[in-house]
Design a protein around this motif. Structure first.
Motif, mmCIF file in Angstrom:
data_model
loop_
_atom_site.group_PDB
_atom_site.id
_atom_site.type_symbol
_atom_site.label_atom_id
_atom_site.label_comp_id
_atom_site.label_asym_id
_atom_site.label_seq_id
_atom_site.Cartn_x
_atom_site.Cartn_y
_atom_site.Cartn_z
ATOM 1 N N VAL A 1 0.842 -1.201 0.000
ATOM 2 C CA VAL A 1 0.000 0.000 0.000
ATOM 3 C C VAL A 1 0.880 1.255 0.000
ATOM 4 O O VAL A 1 0.660 2.196 -0.768
ATOM 5 C CB VAL A 1 -0.953 0.002 1.219
ATOM 6 C CG1 VAL A 1 -1.702 1.322 1.317
ATOM 7 C CG2 VAL A 1 -1.934 -1.160 1.131
ATOM 8 N N LYS A 2 1.907 1.244 0.841
ATOM 9 C CA LYS A 2 2.813 2.401 0.899
ATOM 10 C C LYS A 2 3.506 2.591 -0.448
ATOM 11 O O LYS A 2 3.537 3.692 -1.000
ATOM 12 C CB LYS A 2 3.851 2.197 2.009
ATOM 13 C CG LYS A 2 4.758 3.399 2.146
ATOM 14 C CD LYS A 2 6.146 3.071 2.651
ATOM 15 C CE LYS A 2 7.071 4.233 2.418
ATOM 16 N NZ LYS A 2 7.607 4.328 1.056
ATOM 17 N N ASN A 3 4.039 1.495 -0.994
ATOM 18 C CA ASN A 3 4.734 1.575 -2.280
ATOM 19 C C ASN A 3 3.784 2.034 -3.391
ATOM 20 O O ASN A 3 4.208 2.662 -4.361
ATOM 21 C CB ASN A 3 5.319 0.214 -2.651
ATOM 22 C CG ASN A 3 6.495 -0.154 -1.753
ATOM 23 O OD1 ASN A 3 7.131 0.723 -1.168
ATOM 24 N ND2 ASN A 3 6.780 -1.441 -1.641
ATOM 25 N N GLY A 4 2.506 1.715 -3.231
ATOM 26 C CA GLY A 4 1.509 2.095 -4.242
ATOM 27 C C GLY A 4 1.434 3.598 -4.422
ATOM 28 O O GLY A 4 1.325 4.106 -5.546
ATOM 29 N N VAL A 5 1.493 4.338 -3.326
ATOM 30 C CA VAL A 5 1.452 5.805 -3.429
ATOM 31 C C VAL A 5 2.702 6.296 -4.174
ATOM 32 O O VAL A 5 2.622 7.132 -5.085
ATOM 33 C CB VAL A 5 1.356 6.462 -2.033
ATOM 34 C CG1 VAL A 5 1.467 7.979 -2.142
ATOM 35 C CG2 VAL A 5 0.052 6.067 -1.348
ATOM 36 N N ASP A 6 3.866 5.761 -3.817
ATOM 37 C CA ASP A 6 5.126 6.210 -4.427
ATOM 38 C C ASP A 6 5.147 5.902 -5.934
ATOM 39 O O ASP A 6 5.578 6.727 -6.746
ATOM 40 C CB ASP A 6 6.320 5.540 -3.737
ATOM 41 C CG ASP A 6 6.312 5.801 -2.228
ATOM 42 O OD1 ASP A 6 5.692 6.796 -1.809
ATOM 43 O OD2 ASP A 6 6.917 5.016 -1.477
ATOM 44 N N ILE A 7 4.651 4.719 -6.288
ATOM 45 C CA ILE A 7 4.596 4.343 -7.715
ATOM 46 C C ILE A 7 3.607 5.232 -8.467
ATOM 47 O O ILE A 7 3.879 5.699 -9.580
ATOM 48 C CB ILE A 7 4.174 2.852 -7.864
ATOM 49 C CG1 ILE A 7 5.376 1.955 -7.613
ATOM 50 C CG2 ILE A 7 3.544 2.548 -9.216
ATOM 51 C CD1 ILE A 7 6.428 1.975 -8.702
ATOM 52 N N ARG A 8 2.476 5.502 -7.849
ATOM 53 C CA ARG A 8 1.465 6.327 -8.558
ATOM 54 C C ARG A 8 1.957 7.767 -8.694
ATOM 55 O O ARG A 8 1.675 8.420 -9.703
ATOM 56 C CB ARG A 8 0.117 6.209 -7.852
ATOM 57 C CG ARG A 8 -0.457 4.804 -8.049
ATOM 58 C CD ARG A 8 -1.820 4.564 -7.488
ATOM 59 N NE ARG A 8 -2.263 3.238 -7.858
ATOM 60 C CZ ARG A 8 -2.357 2.177 -7.020
ATOM 61 N NH1 ARG A 8 -2.070 2.322 -5.738
ATOM 62 N NH2 ARG A 8 -2.741 1.004 -7.478
ATOM 63 N N MET A 9 2.717 8.247 -7.728
ATOM 64 C CA MET A 9 3.331 9.580 -7.900
ATOM 65 C C MET A 9 4.245 9.554 -9.122
ATOM 66 O O MET A 9 4.215 10.465 -9.963
ATOM 67 C CB MET A 9 4.149 9.960 -6.658
ATOM 68 C CG MET A 9 3.298 10.313 -5.448
ATOM 69 S SD MET A 9 4.308 10.568 -3.965
ATOM 70 C CE MET A 9 4.940 12.231 -4.243
ATOM 71 N N ALA A 10 5.050 8.494 -9.223
ATOM 72 C CA ALA A 10 5.995 8.403 -10.351
ATOM 73 C C ALA A 10 5.243 8.312 -11.687
ATOM 74 O O ALA A 10 5.646 8.928 -12.679
ATOM 75 C CB ALA A 10 6.909 7.198 -10.158
ATOM 76 N N VAL A 11 4.126 7.593 -11.696
ATOM 77 C CA VAL A 11 3.344 7.458 -12.937
ATOM 78 C C VAL A 11 2.720 8.803 -13.336
ATOM 79 O O VAL A 11 2.806 9.223 -14.491
ATOM 80 C CB VAL A 11 2.235 6.377 -12.766
ATOM 81 C CG1 VAL A 11 1.205 6.448 -13.886
ATOM 82 C CG2 VAL A 11 2.851 4.978 -12.698
ATOM 83 N N LEU A 12 2.145 9.511 -12.360
ATOM 84 C CA LEU A 12 1.518 10.806 -12.671
ATOM 85 C C LEU A 12 2.571 11.791 -13.178
ATOM 86 O O LEU A 12 2.368 12.516 -14.150
ATOM 87 C CB LEU A 12 0.800 11.379 -11.438
ATOM 88 C CG LEU A 12 -0.378 10.547 -10.901
ATOM 89 C CD1 LEU A 12 -0.948 11.174 -9.633
ATOM 90 C CD2 LEU A 12 -1.478 10.397 -11.953
#
Ligand code: NCD
Length: 291
Positions: free
Chosen positions: A274-285
């Motif tokens: 879940v934590k990594n999900g935020v970091d990955i989605r920031m990178a995608v955006l």
């Protein structure tokens, strides 16, 4: 032309590696205001807890403005076609639309009709690219290099877009994938499969457990959930002291997918995902908007 993320194949291996570099640096939890004055719209035609809030927090940590399209109060309920709704929102000049839909292929189809970027936040049984990316990111953080590592995917693989997205992505990065499920949850596949988790448990480095996707089952899928859980629930007793990690995309059905005790074990990475999900989605955006 705007770039989209509909399935992980839309990004090259090199692009994914550089996403992971960005995600690592966003992992410090700070706010980066690089998407100020950008508009992101979320459209969720299916329920979501973590994906929707994860995108929202990612957008806010980058300083973007986020608008939630409320499907239940929208004109799609007044007979407007989905394509017309999307064209309307696109005309308002959003930078990105984040779209979840119960039908396979809807995000790809709509991405061809808009000027903004489209991110697939899960479509039917087809794909869920940001989930697969965050799963690979979690595995990479744990193992360093995942090339040659073995993973078993356990559960309702046939109906899971998470499994579908992961099977392609994990193999692309050199992982050896085995599918573990009763025959009614196994898709047609060239991969190694088994109905018995004990056959593979000594040889895997990671296990990904999946929820039974009951909302997608036809009436003919006749099985007893308690019987299923007896064979496929990951328990502390089953895992013992083996050196492996457990992933699950959530939502977890406790004591059907994973038992209470194992969920508390440090080898179980559910909240780290879940934590990594935020970091990955920031990178995608960041990637889709700033290039
Ligand atoms: C998954 C989904 O909706 O595809 N959840 C998620 O996004 N983390 C998996 C599921 O619903 O079982």
């Amino acid at each position: 032309m705007a770039k989209h993320l509909i399935e992980t194949g839309d990004f090259t291996k090199h692009e994914i590696e550089s996403l992971f570099c960005d995600a690592h640096s966003f992992g410090d939890g700070r706010f980066y205001r690089m998407l100020q004055e950008r508009i992101i719209i979320t459209l969720f035609f299916e329920n979501s807890t973590r994906t929707k809030s994860s995108f929202e927090i990612a957008a806010k940590r980058l300083g973007a403005e986020i608008v939630h399209f409320d499907v239940s109060k929208s004109s799609t309920k007044k007979g407007e076609s989905l394509a017309d709704t999307i064209a309307t929102l696109d005309a308002m000049r959003a930078d990105i639309m984040i779209l979840r839909h119960e039908r396979d292929g809807v995000p790809r189809m709509l991405s061809k009709q808009v000027n903004c970027s489209v991110v697939n936040a899960g479509d039917g049984r087809f794909s869920h690219p940001t989930q697969a990316l965050l799963d690979l990111f979690t595995l990479t953080k744990h193992f360093g290099n995942v090339d040659g590592k073995k993973i078993a995917i356990v559960g309702d693989i046939k109906n899971s877009r998470v499994a579908n997205a992961n099977i392609t992505l994990l193999q692309r990065f050199g992982m050896d994938v085995t599918l573990v499920a009763p025959d009614y949850f196994l898709p047609k596949t060239d991969l190694q499969t088994t109905q018995n988790i004990e056959e593979v448990i000594d040889s895997v480095d990671a296990i990904m457990s999946l929820r039974t996707q009951q909302e997608r089952h036809e009436k003919s899928t006749n099985y007893r959930l308690d019987e299923y859980a007896k064979k496929y629930c990951l328990t502390k007793k089953l895992i013992g002291d083996r050196d492996l990690i457990i992933l699950h995309p959530g939502p977890v059905n406790r004591n059907i997918d994973i038992d209470d005790e194992l969920l508390l074990d440090p080898r179980c990475k559910v909240l780290e995902q879940v934590k990594n999900g935020v970091d990955i989605r920031m990178a995608v955006l960041k990637k889709l908007i700033l290039g």
